[in-house]
Write a protein that holds these residues in place. Structure first.
Motif, PDB file in Angstrom:
ATOM      1  N   LYS A 142      10.658   5.627  -9.092  1.00  0.00           N
ATOM      2  CA  LYS A 142      10.158   4.960  -8.140  1.00  0.00           C
ATOM      3  C   LYS A 142      10.712   4.996  -6.733  1.00  0.00           C
ATOM      4  CE  LYS A 142       7.210   2.913 -10.987  1.00  0.00           C
ATOM      5  NZ  LYS A 142       6.628   4.177 -11.603  1.00  0.00           N
ATOM      6  N   MET A 143       9.873   5.074  -5.623  1.00  0.00           N
ATOM      7  CA  MET A 143      10.429   5.091  -4.336  1.00  0.00           C
ATOM      8  C   MET A 143      11.379   4.125  -3.885  1.00  0.00           C
ATOM      9  SD  MET A 143       9.955   8.045  -2.704  1.00  0.00           S
ATOM     10  CE  MET A 143      10.609   7.595  -1.417  1.00  0.00           C
ATOM     11  N   LYS A 144      11.260   3.059  -4.393  1.00  0.00           N
ATOM     12  CA  LYS A 144      12.176   2.055  -4.230  1.00  0.00           C
ATOM     13  C   LYS A 144      13.846   2.292  -4.237  1.00  0.00           C
ATOM     14  CE  LYS A 144      13.652  -2.462  -4.255  1.00  0.00           C
ATOM     15  NZ  LYS A 144      14.359  -2.892  -3.127  1.00  0.00           N
ATOM     16  N   TYR A 145      13.861   3.056  -5.290  1.00  0.00           N
ATOM     17  CA  TYR A 145      15.198   3.470  -5.801  1.00  0.00           C
ATOM     18  C   TYR A 145      15.759   4.648  -4.744  1.00  0.00           C
ATOM     19  CZ  TYR A 145      18.997   4.076  -8.923  1.00  0.00           C
ATOM     20  OH  TYR A 145      20.334   4.145  -9.800  1.00  0.00           O
ATOM     21  N   ILE A 146      14.894   5.302  -4.542  1.00  0.00           N
ATOM     22  CA  ILE A 146      15.017   6.522  -3.560  1.00  0.00           C
ATOM     23  C   ILE A 146      15.494   5.901  -2.090  1.00  0.00           C
ATOM     24  CG2 ILE A 146      14.420   8.938  -2.449  1.00  0.00           C
ATOM     25  CD1 ILE A 146      14.327   9.092  -5.374  1.00  0.00           C
ATOM     26  N   SER A 147      14.524   4.863  -1.650  1.00  0.00           N
ATOM     27  CA  SER A 147      14.716   4.332  -0.359  1.00  0.00           C
ATOM     28  C   SER A 147      16.065   3.709  -0.281  1.00  0.00           C
ATOM     29  CB  SER A 147      13.871   3.263  -0.139  1.00  0.00           C
ATOM     30  OG  SER A 147      12.446   3.937  -0.290  1.00  0.00           O
ATOM     31  N   MET A 172       0.791   8.701  13.980  1.00  0.00           N
ATOM     32  CA  MET A 172       0.014   9.078  12.977  1.00  0.00           C
ATOM     33  C   MET A 172       0.828   8.431  11.833  1.00  0.00           C
ATOM     34  SD  MET A 172      -0.768  12.605  10.960  1.00  0.00           S
ATOM     35  CE  MET A 172      -2.716  12.873  11.414  1.00  0.00           C
ATOM     36  N   VAL A 173       0.004   7.317  10.995  1.00  0.00           N
ATOM     37  CA  VAL A 173       0.799   6.809  10.018  1.00  0.00           C
ATOM     38  C   VAL A 173       0.048   7.426   8.687  1.00  0.00           C
ATOM     39  CG1 VAL A 173       1.055   4.343   9.091  1.00  0.00           C
ATOM     40  CG2 VAL A 173       0.787   4.747  11.398  1.00  0.00           C
ATOM     41  N   VAL A 174       1.160   7.638   7.905  1.00  0.00           N
ATOM     42  CA  VAL A 174       0.757   8.257   6.586  1.00  0.00           C
ATOM     43  C   VAL A 174       1.384   7.489   5.553  1.00  0.00           C
ATOM     44  CG1 VAL A 174       0.922  10.125   5.076  1.00  0.00           C
ATOM     45  CG2 VAL A 174       0.721  10.616   7.345  1.00  0.00           C
ATOM     46  N   LEU A 175       0.313   6.505   4.951  1.00  0.00           N
ATOM     47  CA  LEU A 175       0.834   5.415   3.895  1.00  0.00           C
ATOM     48  C   LEU A 175       0.383   5.975   2.317  1.00  0.00           C
ATOM     49  CD1 LEU A 175      -0.482   2.050   5.166  1.00  0.00           C
ATOM     50  CD2 LEU A 175       1.493   2.361   3.662  1.00  0.00           C
ATOM     51  N   VAL A 176       1.583   6.006   1.733  1.00  0.00           N
ATOM     52  CA  VAL A 176       1.225   6.061   0.283  1.00  0.00           C
ATOM     53  C   VAL A 176       1.533   5.020  -0.371  1.00  0.00           C
ATOM     54  CG1 VAL A 176       2.120   7.890  -1.448  1.00  0.00           C
ATOM     55  CG2 VAL A 176       2.507   8.583   0.736  1.00  0.00           C
ATOM     56  N   ASN A 177       0.418   4.504  -1.214  1.00  0.00           N
ATOM     57  CA  ASN A 177       0.565   3.295  -1.830  1.00  0.00           C
ATOM     58  C   ASN A 177       0.966   3.498  -3.124  1.00  0.00           C
ATOM     59  OD1 ASN A 177      -1.716   3.773  -3.356  1.00  0.00           O
ATOM     60  ND2 ASN A 177      -3.051   2.224  -2.820  1.00  0.00           N
ATOM     61  N   SER A 225       4.477   8.860  10.985  1.00  0.00           N
ATOM     62  CA  SER A 225       5.125   7.986  10.504  1.00  0.00           C
ATOM     63  C   SER A 225       4.720   7.884   8.963  1.00  0.00           C
ATOM     64  CB  SER A 225       5.230   6.579  11.011  1.00  0.00           C
ATOM     65  OG  SER A 225       5.725   5.702  10.277  1.00  0.00           O
ATOM     66  N   LEU A 226       5.808   8.115   8.012  1.00  0.00           N
ATOM     67  CA  LEU A 226       5.470   8.214   6.549  1.00  0.00           C
ATOM     68  C   LEU A 226       6.012   6.929   5.875  1.00  0.00           C
ATOM     69  CD1 LEU A 226       4.786   9.838   4.053  1.00  0.00           C
ATOM     70  CD2 LEU A 226       6.650  11.104   4.197  1.00  0.00           C
ATOM     71  N   GLN A 227       5.107   6.155   5.455  1.00  0.00           N
ATOM     72  CA  GLN A 227       5.203   5.074   4.863  1.00  0.00           C
ATOM     73  C   GLN A 227       5.092   4.962   3.311  1.00  0.00           C
ATOM     74  OE1 GLN A 227       3.419   1.780   7.241  1.00  0.00           O
ATOM     75  NE2 GLN A 227       4.669   2.796   8.919  1.00  0.00           N
ATOM     76  N   ASN A 228       5.962   4.264   2.448  1.00  0.00           N
ATOM     77  CA  ASN A 228       5.354   4.001   1.214  1.00  0.00           C
ATOM     78  C   ASN A 228       5.790   2.801   0.562  1.00  0.00           C
ATOM     79  OD1 ASN A 228       8.338   5.617   1.580  1.00  0.00           O
ATOM     80  ND2 ASN A 228       8.464   4.015  -0.128  1.00  0.00           N
ATOM     81  N   ASP A 229       5.330   2.598  -0.720  1.00  0.00           N
ATOM     82  CA  ASP A 229       5.495   1.398  -1.216  1.00  0.00           C
ATOM     83  C   ASP A 229       6.717   1.458  -2.045  1.00  0.00           C
ATOM     84  OD1 ASP A 229       3.241   0.160  -0.392  1.00  0.00           O
ATOM     85  OD2 ASP A 229       2.101  -0.250  -2.254  1.00  0.00           O
ATOM     86  N   ALA A 230       7.066   0.133  -2.502  1.00  0.00           N
ATOM     87  CA  ALA A 230       8.431   0.308  -3.541  1.00  0.00           C
ATOM     88  C   ALA A 230       8.034   1.006  -4.835  1.00  0.00           C
ATOM     89  CB  ALA A 230       8.760  -1.133  -3.402  1.00  0.00           C
ATOM     90  N   THR A 231       6.835   1.188  -5.235  1.00  0.00           N
ATOM     91  CA  THR A 231       6.626   1.602  -6.629  1.00  0.00           C
ATOM     92  C   THR A 231       5.613   3.086  -6.468  1.00  0.00           C
ATOM     93  OG1 THR A 231       4.875   0.389  -6.783  1.00  0.00           O
ATOM     94  CG2 THR A 231       6.681  -0.518  -7.965  1.00  0.00           C
ATOM     95  N   THR A 232       5.810   3.697  -5.152  1.00  0.00           N
ATOM     96  CA  THR A 232       5.376   4.793  -5.143  1.00  0.00           C
ATOM     97  C   THR A 232       6.049   5.756  -5.858  1.00  0.00           C
ATOM     98  OG1 THR A 232       4.551   4.425  -2.972  1.00  0.00           O
ATOM     99  CG2 THR A 232       4.768   6.773  -3.287  1.00  0.00           C
ATOM    100  N   LYS A 291       7.213  11.986  -6.842  1.00  0.00           N
ATOM    101  CA  LYS A 291       6.421  13.133  -6.925  1.00  0.00           C
ATOM    102  C   LYS A 291       5.573  13.147  -5.980  1.00  0.00           C
ATOM    103  CE  LYS A 291       3.771  15.519 -10.538  1.00  0.00           C
ATOM    104  NZ  LYS A 291       3.158  15.489 -11.666  1.00  0.00           N
ATOM    105  N   ALA A 292       4.601  12.003  -5.820  1.00  0.00           N
ATOM    106  CA  ALA A 292       3.681  11.842  -4.609  1.00  0.00           C
ATOM    107  C   ALA A 292       4.143  11.895  -3.379  1.00  0.00           C
ATOM    108  CB  ALA A 292       2.884  10.732  -4.972  1.00  0.00           C
ATOM    109  N   TYR A 293       5.501  11.221  -3.205  1.00  0.00           N
ATOM    110  CA  TYR A 293       6.049  11.369  -1.785  1.00  0.00           C
ATOM    111  C   TYR A 293       6.579  12.602  -1.317  1.00  0.00           C
ATOM    112  CZ  TYR A 293       9.440   9.581   1.609  1.00  0.00           C
ATOM    113  OH  TYR A 293      10.128   9.413   2.714  1.00  0.00           O
TER     114      TYR A 293
END
Lengths: 153, 215
Positions: free
Chosen positions: A125-130, B65-70, B142-149, B152-154
């Motif tokens: 999960k990205m949380k960990y990476i962050s 440019m905002v790139v959001l990965v949910n 700006s690359l943004q992501n959620d906590a549970t992304t 692999k997708a990132y």
């Protein structure tokens, strides 16, 4: 013309001299001993690296520090994502000490080129990476590399 | 003692030397790791000195440019020129009939038609073969992501962004030097890099779920 087939038995294939074989093999051996770095750590977490097509090779292995993130191989340690630093499991809060320790091993001129290679499982999960990234920022290890296998995607 | 006959030292049989050295050779071959690590290189921003510095980055709306990965690995791309929504990573790479992300990024970075809703064009001098060119030095992705992304997708999204830049650089290399980017000299590559600098900002994740796991 008549020279061919003159005496069938008299000519023999000379035996190959293999006396220099050990020398050759030793030369290869020394080449490998000098160029190669031994596998330094045994993995205790399991990870599958994600694939990416635009990867760059990491030059200068001595400047690279590794952080392995994945699920422990030993099922007794649970199935949550853990991090391996230097042959043992660690918490995110240990990163700063680890980076400081790795940095001090390099000479001063090279310290700014230190790269941290994050080898993380693709299902992390990205949380960990962050969290790891934030810790690395605090430790001033700003050059990072998301380790990935080369592949089409 | 009695005999005065000359004694010959026997020759050492060295035929097994090759076997021994082969053994050593195979040992080193097995234990050494030849595989060099490869990955996507990034540079993190230095840590903030204080809390106020966190909010201090001002970027014009058109330059962003905002790139959001949910959390479901869906991707939203927002620019002033319009939004795009990708339901999965394959769609982002251009299989679902939508404009792939890398084309979006290239259009954004180039702003070839000087549109007012894409980044500002500024004329800069890049030295002999390139000369003065209009570029967008202030653009930010700006690359943004959620906590549970998922990681692999990132990485897949990061890869697409890097791919867009690499293709732009390759194009420029062919245009100005007549060769592909990989065949250029290091200083020429440096010039091209200045033309299209990678300006990807990795923001801290937004924890939309807000489950009480305090740091």
């Amino acid at each position: 013309m008549g020279k061919f087939n003159k005496s069938a038995g008299s000519r023999e294939v000379p035996e190959l001299n293999t006396a220099s074989m050990p020398d050759l093999v030793f030369a290869i051996l020394f080449f490998f001993m000098v160029t190669v770095s031994m596998r330094s750590e045994t993995l205790i977490v399991r990870f599958t690296l994600p694939t990416a097509s635009e990867v760059q090779k990491l030059e200068k292995k001595s400047l690279v520090t590794y952080i392995n993130i994945g699920i422990p191989l030993d099922p007794r340690l649970g199935s949550a994502t853990r991090m391996q630093l230097n042959d043992k499991l660690a918490e995110v809060s240990d990163i700063q000490d680890y980076i400081a320790q790795e940095k001090s091993r390099l000479n001063e001129a090279d310290q700014q080129f230190m790269t941290v290679s994050i080898k993380a499982d693709e299902n992390t999960k990205m949380k960990y990476i962050s969290d790891v990234k934030q810790a690395l920022r605090k430790a001033y290890a700003l050059k990072i590399s998301y380790s990935a296998r080369k592949g089409e995607n | 003692m009695a005999k005065k006959k000359k004694r010959k030292t026997p020759n050492l049989n060295s035929s097994s030397m090759a076997d021994v050295s082969f053994l050593l050779l195979t040992f080193f071959l097995m234990t050494s790791s030849m595989d060099t690590d490869s990955g996507l290189a990034r540079r993190l921003p230095p840590p903030p000195q204080n809390e106020e510095q966190l909010q201090k980055m001002d970027v014009q709306r058109r330059n962003l440019m905002v790139v959001l990965v949910n959390y479901q690995n869906q991707v939203m791309v927002r620019t002033q020129a319009g939004d795009e929504w990708y339901n999965n990573i394959a769609e982002l790479q251009g299989t679902g009939g939508k404009v792939p992300l890398k084309e979006k990024v290239k259009e954004f970075v180039l702003n070839a038609n000087n549109r007012p809703d894409l980044p500002e064009l500024i004329e800069e001098d890049f030295g002999p073969p390139i000369g003065k060119v209009l570029v967008t030095p202030d653009h930010v992705i700006s690359l943004q992501n959620d906590a549970t992304t998922s990681y692999k997708a990132y990485i897949a999204v990061q890869n697409e962004l890097v791919k867009a830049y690499n293709e732009l650089r390759d194009q420029a290399a062919k245009k100005y030097f007549g060769r592909s980017y990989n065949e250029l000299l290091p200083e020429q590559q440096e010039q091209i890099n200045k033309l299209y600098p990678q300006r990807i900002s990795e923001a801290e994740p937004k924890d939309y779920v807000q489950q009480g796991g305090g740091k």
